[in-house]
Design a protein around this motif. Sequence first.
Motif, PDB file in Angstrom:
ATOM      1  N   TYR A  55       0.827  -1.206   0.000  1.00 54.65           N
ATOM      2  CA  TYR A  55       0.000   0.000   0.000  1.00 54.65           C
ATOM      3  C   TYR A  55       0.864   1.260   0.000  1.00 54.65           C
ATOM      4  CZ  TYR A  55      -3.434   3.434   1.628  1.00 54.65           C
ATOM      5  OH  TYR A  55      -4.236   4.544   1.760  1.00 54.65           O
ATOM      6  N   PHE A  56       1.857   1.301   0.886  1.00 52.92           N
ATOM      7  CA  PHE A  56       2.684   2.492   0.965  1.00 52.92           C
ATOM      8  C   PHE A  56       3.574   2.657  -0.259  1.00 52.92           C
ATOM      9  CE2 PHE A  56       1.473   2.249   5.475  1.00 52.92           C
ATOM     10  CZ  PHE A  56       0.910   3.507   5.563  1.00 52.92           C
ATOM     11  N   LEU A  57       4.016   1.558  -0.827  1.00 46.84           N
ATOM     12  CA  LEU A  57       4.736   1.643  -2.108  1.00 46.84           C
ATOM     13  C   LEU A  57       3.796   2.162  -3.203  1.00 46.84           C
ATOM     14  CD1 LEU A  57       6.767  -1.701  -2.102  1.00 46.84           C
ATOM     15  CD2 LEU A  57       7.686   0.616  -1.918  1.00 46.84           C
ATOM     16  N   GLY A  58       2.585   1.638  -3.215  1.00 45.01           N
ATOM     17  CA  GLY A  58       1.601   2.055  -4.201  1.00 45.01           C
ATOM     18  C   GLY A  58       1.180   3.507  -4.051  1.00 45.01           C
ATOM     19  N   PHE A  61       3.352   5.825  -5.856  1.00 48.04           N
ATOM     20  CA  PHE A  61       3.191   5.863  -7.305  1.00 48.04           C
ATOM     21  C   PHE A  61       1.766   6.169  -7.757  1.00 48.04           C
ATOM     22  CE2 PHE A  61       6.781   2.937  -6.630  1.00 48.04           C
ATOM     23  CZ  PHE A  61       7.748   3.637  -7.327  1.00 48.04           C
ATOM     24  N   ALA A  62       0.803   6.157  -6.851  1.00 47.87           N
ATOM     25  CA  ALA A  62      -0.613   6.271  -7.219  1.00 47.87           C
ATOM     26  C   ALA A  62      -0.923   7.574  -7.959  1.00 47.87           C
ATOM     27  CB  ALA A  62      -1.495   6.145  -5.980  1.00 47.87           C
ATOM     28  N   ASP A  63      -0.359   8.668  -7.529  1.00 47.75           N
ATOM     29  CA  ASP A  63      -0.651   9.949  -8.172  1.00 47.75           C
ATOM     30  C   ASP A  63      -0.154   9.990  -9.618  1.00 47.75           C
ATOM     31  OD1 ASP A  63      -1.879  10.879  -5.891  1.00 47.75           O
ATOM     32  OD2 ASP A  63      -0.033  11.778  -5.107  1.00 47.75           O
ATOM     33  N   PHE A  64       0.906   9.241  -9.905  1.00 50.53           N
ATOM     34  CA  PHE A  64       1.457   9.235 -11.258  1.00 50.53           C
ATOM     35  C   PHE A  64       0.618   8.408 -12.233  1.00 50.53           C
ATOM     36  CE2 PHE A  64       5.268   9.622  -8.464  1.00 50.53           C
ATOM     37  CZ  PHE A  64       5.557  10.941  -8.764  1.00 50.53           C
ATOM     38  N   VAL A  65      -0.072   7.411 -11.712  1.00 48.47           N
ATOM     39  CA  VAL A  65      -0.786   6.478 -12.590  1.00 48.47           C
ATOM     40  C   VAL A  65      -2.268   6.374 -12.265  1.00 48.47           C
ATOM     41  CG1 VAL A  65       1.243   5.087 -13.104  1.00 48.47           C
ATOM     42  CG2 VAL A  65      -0.149   4.529 -11.122  1.00 48.47           C
ATOM     43  N   ASP A 113       1.517 -12.552  -2.794  1.00 41.84           N
ATOM     44  CA  ASP A 113       0.354 -12.031  -3.501  1.00 41.84           C
ATOM     45  C   ASP A 113      -0.326 -10.912  -2.712  1.00 41.84           C
ATOM     46  OD1 ASP A 113      -0.455 -13.862  -1.571  1.00 41.84           O
ATOM     47  OD2 ASP A 113      -1.870 -14.903  -2.864  1.00 41.84           O
ATOM     48  N   ALA A 114      -0.265 -10.972  -1.389  1.00 36.87           N
ATOM     49  CA  ALA A 114      -0.860  -9.927  -0.555  1.00 36.87           C
ATOM     50  C   ALA A 114      -0.099  -8.603  -0.703  1.00 36.87           C
ATOM     51  CB  ALA A 114      -0.895 -10.360   0.911  1.00 36.87           C
ATOM     52  N   LEU A 115       1.201  -8.673  -0.953  1.00 34.39           N
ATOM     53  CA  LEU A 115       1.987  -7.465  -1.205  1.00 34.39           C
ATOM     54  C   LEU A 115       1.457  -6.768  -2.455  1.00 34.39           C
ATOM     55  CD1 LEU A 115       4.639  -5.796  -0.522  1.00 34.39           C
ATOM     56  CD2 LEU A 115       5.720  -7.224  -2.248  1.00 34.39           C
ATOM     57  N   THR A 116       1.201  -7.537  -3.481  1.00 29.54           N
ATOM     58  CA  THR A 116       0.685  -6.985  -4.728  1.00 29.54           C
ATOM     59  C   THR A 116      -0.719  -6.428  -4.542  1.00 29.54           C
ATOM     60  OG1 THR A 116       1.980  -8.693  -5.842  1.00 29.54           O
ATOM     61  CG2 THR A 116       0.416  -7.502  -7.177  1.00 29.54           C
ATOM     62  N   VAL A 117      -1.525  -7.106  -3.739  1.00 29.35           N
ATOM     63  CA  VAL A 117      -2.869  -6.598  -3.446  1.00 29.35           C
ATOM     64  C   VAL A 117      -2.774  -5.253  -2.718  1.00 29.35           C
ATOM     65  CG1 VAL A 117      -4.952  -7.003  -2.062  1.00 29.35           C
ATOM     66  CG2 VAL A 117      -4.044  -8.809  -3.528  1.00 29.35           C
ATOM     67  N   GLY A 118      -1.773  -5.094  -1.865  1.00 27.31           N
ATOM     68  CA  GLY A 118      -1.562  -3.805  -1.201  1.00 27.31           C
ATOM     69  C   GLY A 118      -1.308  -2.689  -2.199  1.00 27.31           C
ATOM     70  N   LEU A 119      -0.561  -2.983  -3.263  1.00 29.37           N
ATOM     71  CA  LEU A 119      -0.366  -2.001  -4.332  1.00 29.37           C
ATOM     72  C   LEU A 119      -1.708  -1.635  -4.952  1.00 29.37           C
ATOM     73  CD1 LEU A 119       2.724  -3.562  -6.145  1.00 29.37           C
ATOM     74  CD2 LEU A 119       2.685  -1.363  -4.958  1.00 29.37           C
ATOM     75  N   THR A 120      -2.515  -2.655  -5.179  1.00 27.83           N
ATOM     76  CA  THR A 120      -3.840  -2.437  -5.751  1.00 27.83           C
ATOM     77  C   THR A 120      -4.696  -1.583  -4.827  1.00 27.83           C
ATOM     78  OG1 THR A 120      -3.687  -4.598  -6.821  1.00 27.83           O
ATOM     79  CG2 THR A 120      -5.864  -3.616  -6.677  1.00 27.83           C
ATOM     80  N   PHE A 121      -4.624  -1.828  -3.527  1.00 30.52           N
ATOM     81  CA  PHE A 121      -5.377  -1.035  -2.551  1.00 30.52           C
ATOM     82  C   PHE A 121      -5.014   0.446  -2.657  1.00 30.52           C
ATOM     83  CE2 PHE A 121      -6.152  -4.602   0.805  1.00 30.52           C
ATOM     84  CZ  PHE A 121      -7.147  -5.127   0.010  1.00 30.52           C
ATOM     85  N   ALA A 122      -3.743   0.725  -2.875  1.00 28.92           N
ATOM     86  CA  ALA A 122      -3.315   2.119  -2.990  1.00 28.92           C
ATOM     87  C   ALA A 122      -3.959   2.778  -4.203  1.00 28.92           C
ATOM     88  CB  ALA A 122      -1.795   2.194  -3.083  1.00 28.92           C
ATOM     89  N   LYS A 125      -7.583   3.383  -3.557  1.00 29.04           N
ATOM     90  CA  LYS A 125      -7.813   4.222  -2.375  1.00 29.04           C
ATOM     91  C   LYS A 125      -8.659   3.510  -1.318  1.00 29.04           C
ATOM     92  CE  LYS A 125      -7.227   8.666  -4.735  1.00 29.04           C
ATOM     93  NZ  LYS A 125      -6.144   8.370  -5.483  1.00 29.04           N
ATOM     94  N   VAL A 126      -8.319   2.275  -1.044  1.00 29.99           N
ATOM     95  CA  VAL A 126      -8.991   1.469  -0.024  1.00 29.99           C
ATOM     96  C   VAL A 126      -8.498   1.914   1.349  1.00 29.99           C
ATOM     97  CG1 VAL A 126      -9.149  -0.895   0.892  1.00 29.99           C
ATOM     98  CG2 VAL A 126      -9.297  -0.498  -1.564  1.00 29.99           C
ATOM     99  N   GLN A 127      -9.375   1.912   2.343  1.00 34.36           N
ATOM    100  CA  GLN A 127      -8.962   2.214   3.713  1.00 34.36           C
ATOM    101  C   GLN A 127      -8.139   1.034   4.217  1.00 34.36           C
ATOM    102  OE1 GLN A 127     -12.379   3.165   6.082  1.00 34.36           O
ATOM    103  NE2 GLN A 127     -12.841   4.992   4.891  1.00 34.36           N
ATOM    104  N   ILE A 128      -6.855   1.247   4.393  1.00 36.35           N
ATOM    105  CA  ILE A 128      -5.901   0.152   4.577  1.00 36.35           C
ATOM    106  C   ILE A 128      -6.046  -0.572   5.916  1.00 36.35           C
ATOM    107  CG2 ILE A 128      -4.018   1.626   5.414  1.00 36.35           C
ATOM    108  CD1 ILE A 128      -3.691  -1.438   3.079  1.00 36.35           C
ATOM    109  N   ILE A 129      -6.262   0.121   7.004  1.00 34.79           N
ATOM    110  CA  ILE A 129      -6.304  -0.538   8.323  1.00 34.79           C
ATOM    111  C   ILE A 129      -7.466  -1.525   8.424  1.00 34.79           C
ATOM    112  CG2 ILE A 129      -6.478  -0.199  10.825  1.00 34.79           C
ATOM    113  CD1 ILE A 129      -3.735   0.577   9.532  1.00 34.79           C
ATOM    114  N   PRO A 130      -8.708  -1.122   8.100  1.00 29.90           N
ATOM    115  CA  PRO A 130      -9.787  -2.122   8.141  1.00 29.90           C
ATOM    116  C   PRO A 130      -9.554  -3.267   7.143  1.00 29.90           C
ATOM    117  CG  PRO A 130     -10.707   0.096   7.997  1.00 29.90           C
ATOM    118  CD  PRO A 130      -9.241   0.216   7.806  1.00 29.90           C
TER     119      PRO A 130
END
Length: 184
Positions: A55-58, A61-65, A113-122, A125-130
């Motif tokens: 998520y934090f990596l994403g 980069f989220a604003d760029f893409v 795979d969960a790491l990649t899903v975290g990128l997707t969450f970013a 704009k998913v609320q990461i903690i819940p």
Amino acid sequence: MSLLELFILAVGLSMDAFAVSICKGLSMKDIKWHHMALAGAWFGGFQAGMPIIGYFLGRFFADFVNSYAHWIAFILLAFIGFQMIKESREEEEVDANMDVKSMFMLAIATSIDALTVGLTFAFLKVQIIPAVSLIGVTTFAFSAIGVKIGSIFGTKYKSKSEFVGGIVLILIGIKVLLEGLGIL
């Protein structure tokens, strides 16, 4: 992403850990509650932690893409899903050892795979903690139960659970893409 969609995603992500937990249970002679809790803690913890990193990596980069986020989410989820389907056809050797080194390696392997899903969450704009809390708790429960099921039923359903998890991730990816394109 709705709570139901997030729960379905959490179940899909937990299938690798569930399958490995079943194999662990199969390989153990005397299952105790602490074996179940240990598997749940390792797998649930990593399944919750890896999306945070992604998520934090994403977010970086989220604003760029942002205009391509739905395509990126679809590609990542489809890739993870197809990998899980591919892995469902492979035989894995898992022993009864639950030491730190063994569990650490298995937890990393089942949570990439969960790491990649975290990128997707970013990107979404998913609320990461819940989101990661639900993923962690779901994986904890599936892993703990998997150890017990493994001791009872064995590896009969391992490949089927990974296959279903892969299909679920692909379907969520298609839904995200269709929503991003304005079709849904």
